[in-house]
Design an enzyme around this catalytic site. Structure first.
Site, PDB file in Angstrom:
ATOM      1  N   ASP A 231       2.502   5.323  -2.427  1.00  0.00           N
ATOM      2  CA  ASP A 231       1.894   4.179  -3.108  1.00  0.00           C
ATOM      3  C   ASP A 231       1.414   4.647  -4.476  1.00  0.00           C
ATOM      4  O   ASP A 231       0.470   5.433  -4.573  1.00  0.00           O
ATOM      5  CB  ASP A 231       0.723   3.613  -2.298  1.00  0.00           C
ATOM      6  CG  ASP A 231       1.166   3.087  -0.944  1.00  0.00           C
ATOM      7  OD1 ASP A 231       2.224   2.430  -0.891  1.00  0.00           O
ATOM      8  OD2 ASP A 231       0.466   3.350   0.055  1.00  0.00           O
ATOM      9  N   LEU A 232       2.043   4.177  -5.535  1.00  0.00           N
ATOM     10  CA  LEU A 232       1.803   4.666  -6.881  1.00  0.00           C
ATOM     11  C   LEU A 232       0.325   4.578  -7.267  1.00  0.00           C
ATOM     12  O   LEU A 232      -0.268   3.499  -7.237  1.00  0.00           O
ATOM     13  CB  LEU A 232       2.647   3.870  -7.884  1.00  0.00           C
ATOM     14  CG  LEU A 232       2.564   4.306  -9.346  1.00  0.00           C
ATOM     15  CD1 LEU A 232       3.082   5.731  -9.504  1.00  0.00           C
ATOM     16  CD2 LEU A 232       3.359   3.345 -10.226  1.00  0.00           C
ATOM     17  N   ASP A 233      -0.247   5.738  -7.620  1.00  0.00           N
ATOM     18  CA  ASP A 233      -1.632   5.838  -8.093  1.00  0.00           C
ATOM     19  C   ASP A 233      -2.645   5.300  -7.088  1.00  0.00           C
ATOM     20  O   ASP A 233      -3.745   4.867  -7.458  1.00  0.00           O
ATOM     21  CB  ASP A 233      -1.806   5.094  -9.429  1.00  0.00           C
ATOM     22  CG  ASP A 233      -1.109   5.800 -10.576  1.00  0.00           C
ATOM     23  OD1 ASP A 233      -0.780   6.996 -10.424  1.00  0.00           O
ATOM     24  OD2 ASP A 233      -0.876   5.164 -11.618  1.00  0.00           O
ATOM     25  N   GLU A 234      -2.312   5.330  -5.801  1.00  0.00           N
ATOM     26  CA  GLU A 234      -3.227   4.790  -4.793  1.00  0.00           C
ATOM     27  C   GLU A 234      -3.518   5.787  -3.676  1.00  0.00           C
ATOM     28  O   GLU A 234      -4.012   5.405  -2.617  1.00  0.00           O
ATOM     29  CB  GLU A 234      -2.661   3.490  -4.204  1.00  0.00           C
ATOM     30  CG  GLU A 234      -2.590   2.350  -5.224  1.00  0.00           C
ATOM     31  CD  GLU A 234      -2.151   1.034  -4.612  1.00  0.00           C
ATOM     32  OE1 GLU A 234      -2.124   0.954  -3.368  1.00  0.00           O
ATOM     33  OE2 GLU A 234      -1.843   0.092  -5.364  1.00  0.00           O
TER      34      GLU A 234
END
Length: 289
Positions: A231-234
């Protein structure tokens, strides 16, 4: 005489007597606790602990210490790791065309402020090969053209994984590496890759985020260091910080302030990781500072 030192980290379901049994085990095996920290999470009902200790009994071998603790851990159902405190983790840095975080980490490494070895720097561009050479660190150019097909991306990422194995890498740091990692690479890097990104209120994504922030008149600029996930940047957050800004500052000034915050936040996260101060708690982290 210098005694061997260890860092023990553990987690388990919270229960009575954990600290007593662990500290008692160490005392019985001729160990002296240098520092210790623990935390019980009421929500997950998990207990976390980090102990830095020295082994002062010359009759206790490393093999015996680990074998005996494994028996204790089994009875308490501990998830644990015991590491040599003097070992310097091997960190691979990845970067694209923005170099402030790379430069900061290299300076801290060279100055002895960051207890690591850096066997490789990887980039999809050639911009920082001279910087790498100035620190006598091998630079690996793994280009990936914009809009490259999935096969090309998979081949490039396979080389990243190969370098990790060749250099026995313990941690990968995305020091402003501006490529979205595939789910397969994210899985391979689970728990051993840290990324940094800007944090704005409100959130701005895409091109020129600082220009967007300036246009909207933000009053806070921040950065977030987190573990890499699909999950991108999460991923689980390790560290965050902010700086106040105001209407008198242009987009370039905001960008400069943002770069400084990113450097500090990423350096803290890397240092805490290599000192084994970070334990994952589901989608969160426990950080013993």
């Amino acid at each position: 005489m210098t005694h061997p030192e260890y860092i023990l980290t553990l987690s388990c379901l919270d229960q009575r007597g954990i600290v007593h049994r662990v500290s008692g085990f160490l005392a019985e095996h001729g160990c002296n606790i240098i520092d210790s920290a623990q935390f019980g999470d009421a929500e997950s009902r998990l207990f976390f602990m980090r102990v830095h200790f020295s082994l002062e009994d010359g009759g206790i071998s490393d093999l015996l210490l680990r074998a005996d603790f494994a028996e204790l851990a089994a009875t308490m159902q501990l998830d644990w790791e015991l590491r040599d405190a003097r070992y310097k983790p091997r960190v691979m840095l990845m970067v694209s065309k923005i170099g402030h975080c790379l430069n900061d980490l290299l300076f801290r490494y060279k100055s002895g402020l960051l207890p690591v070895e850096i066997p490789a720097i990887v980039s999809n561009h050639m911009d920082f090969y001279q910087l790498a050479a100035s620190y006598n660190i091998p630079f690996h150019h793994l280009p990936l053209a914009a809009g490259a097909p999935a096969e090309a991306k998979a081949a490039q990422e396979a080389k990243v994984i190969e370098l990790m194995g060749t250099h026995q890498v313990d941690l990968v740091v995305l020091a402003r590496y501006m490529q979205i990692l595939s789910p397969q690479l994210c899985t391979a890097l689970k728990g051993k890759a840290i990324n940094i990104h800007h944090s704005f209120l409100p959130s701005f994504k895409g091109a020129k985020p600082y220009a967007q922030a300036h246009h909207r008149g933000v009053k806070l600029i921040g950065a977030t260091a987190h573990f890499v996930t699909g999950d991108l940047d999460e991923g689980p957050i390790i560290e965050q910080d902010v700086e106040r800004v105001d209407h008198s500052m242009d987009a370039e000034t905001l960008s400069a302030i943002g770069r400084d915050v990113e450097c500090v936040v990423l350096a803290r996260a890397v240092k805490w990781f290599v000192e084994h101060r970070i334990l994952q708690n589901g989608d969160k982290t426990v950080v013993f500072k």
